[in-house]
Design an enzyme around this catalytic site. Sequence first.
Site, PDB file in Angstrom:
ATOM      1  N   CYS A 125       0.132  -1.454   0.010  1.00  0.00           N
ATOM      2  CA  CYS A 125       0.180  -0.120   0.133  1.00  0.00           C
ATOM      3  C   CYS A 125       0.999   1.181   0.057  1.00  0.00           C
ATOM      4  O   CYS A 125       2.126   0.711  -0.233  1.00  0.00           O
ATOM      5  CB  CYS A 125      -0.348   0.223   1.414  1.00  0.00           C
ATOM      6  SG  CYS A 125      -0.514   0.058   2.883  1.00  0.00           S
ATOM      7  N   ASN A 154       2.534   1.619   4.061  1.00  0.00           N
ATOM      8  CA  ASN A 154       2.887   0.206   4.807  1.00  0.00           C
ATOM      9  C   ASN A 154       2.526   0.384   5.968  1.00  0.00           C
ATOM     10  O   ASN A 154       3.541  -0.258   6.809  1.00  0.00           O
ATOM     11  CB  ASN A 154       4.234  -0.396   4.718  1.00  0.00           C
ATOM     12  CG  ASN A 154       4.594  -1.551   5.091  1.00  0.00           C
ATOM     13  OD1 ASN A 154       5.408  -2.022   5.509  1.00  0.00           O
ATOM     14  ND2 ASN A 154       3.873  -2.371   4.895  1.00  0.00           N
ATOM     15  N   CYS A 208      -1.455   0.332   7.304  1.00  0.00           N
ATOM     16  CA  CYS A 208      -2.158   0.345   7.277  1.00  0.00           C
ATOM     17  C   CYS A 208      -3.013  -0.605   6.915  1.00  0.00           C
ATOM     18  O   CYS A 208      -2.678  -1.589   7.178  1.00  0.00           O
ATOM     19  CB  CYS A 208      -3.405   1.284   7.190  1.00  0.00           C
ATOM     20  SG  CYS A 208      -3.267   2.939   8.346  1.00  0.00           S
ATOM     21  N   ARG A 209      -3.000  -0.653   5.213  1.00  0.00           N
ATOM     22  CA  ARG A 209      -3.370  -1.538   4.926  1.00  0.00           C
ATOM     23  C   ARG A 209      -2.752  -2.589   4.974  1.00  0.00           C
ATOM     24  O   ARG A 209      -2.929  -3.889   4.648  1.00  0.00           O
ATOM     25  CB  ARG A 209      -4.281  -1.217   3.622  1.00  0.00           C
ATOM     26  CG  ARG A 209      -5.764  -0.755   3.588  1.00  0.00           C
ATOM     27  CD  ARG A 209      -5.831   0.281   2.628  1.00  0.00           C
ATOM     28  NE  ARG A 209      -4.945   1.341   2.241  1.00  0.00           N
ATOM     29  CZ  ARG A 209      -4.949   1.573   1.148  1.00  0.00           C
ATOM     30  NH1 ARG A 209      -5.833   1.654  -0.372  1.00  0.00           N
ATOM     31  NH2 ARG A 209      -4.225   2.396   0.534  1.00  0.00           N
ATOM     32  N   SER A 210      -1.612  -2.308   3.766  1.00  0.00           N
ATOM     33  CA  SER A 210      -0.654  -3.590   3.359  1.00  0.00           C
ATOM     34  C   SER A 210      -0.269  -4.291   4.674  1.00  0.00           C
ATOM     35  O   SER A 210       0.075  -5.990   5.132  1.00  0.00           O
ATOM     36  CB  SER A 210       0.764  -3.199   2.338  1.00  0.00           C
ATOM     37  OG  SER A 210       1.501  -2.390   3.584  1.00  0.00           O
ATOM     38  N   ASP A 252      -9.045   3.030   2.229  1.00  0.00           N
ATOM     39  CA  ASP A 252      -8.035   3.341   2.839  1.00  0.00           C
ATOM     40  C   ASP A 252      -8.807   3.815   4.588  1.00  0.00           C
ATOM     41  O   ASP A 252      -9.184   4.977   4.027  1.00  0.00           O
ATOM     42  CB  ASP A 252      -7.386   4.374   2.102  1.00  0.00           C
ATOM     43  CG  ASP A 252      -6.018   4.488   2.676  1.00  0.00           C
ATOM     44  OD1 ASP A 252      -5.633   4.935   4.212  1.00  0.00           O
ATOM     45  OD2 ASP A 252      -5.113   5.543   1.669  1.00  0.00           O
TER      46      ASP A 252
END
Length: 162
Positions: free
Chosen positions: A10, A13, A15-17, A128
């Site tokens: 993401c 690096n 939050c999402r990934s 996101d």
Amino acid sequence: MEKIKVLFICHGNICRSPMAEFILKDMVQAQGLASQFEIASAATSTEEIWNGIGNPVYPPAREELARHSISCEGKRAVQLKKSDYDKYDYLIGMDTMNIRNIEKITGHRGGKIKMLLEYTGSTASVIDPWYSRKFDDTYRDIVTGCKAFLEYLQKQGKIEES
């Protein structure tokens, strides 16, 4: 059999990934498949990396994982490198901007680069939470995508049943 190497990517690096990294690690552990995988995550930007040291997972993302008994202890942001294209079997981005940046950094298009929700048959992005503040929605998107990714690997005959 060689390990299946998966890199979630993401923007920052934090939050999402990393959520995807630890959700998939949890899933393969629960299914007794952990020894068949190498799972990591990275950023397309350096915004969360200072003097070579990445920031830890963003507290609300860490708290959302903890609500599901998943730890991301010790994870710090790292940046995607050109060489990661050769190292990993799957480079999985969270949105179209991530995909463009992954392609720019690696010098490759398509192939092993996909958006997570593509495995569900969707062209949608993973929400996101940095902007939406809805970490629970992001968690659900990622779980859905990771389940579909594992089903894809099973259909492809890449996972050995335990």
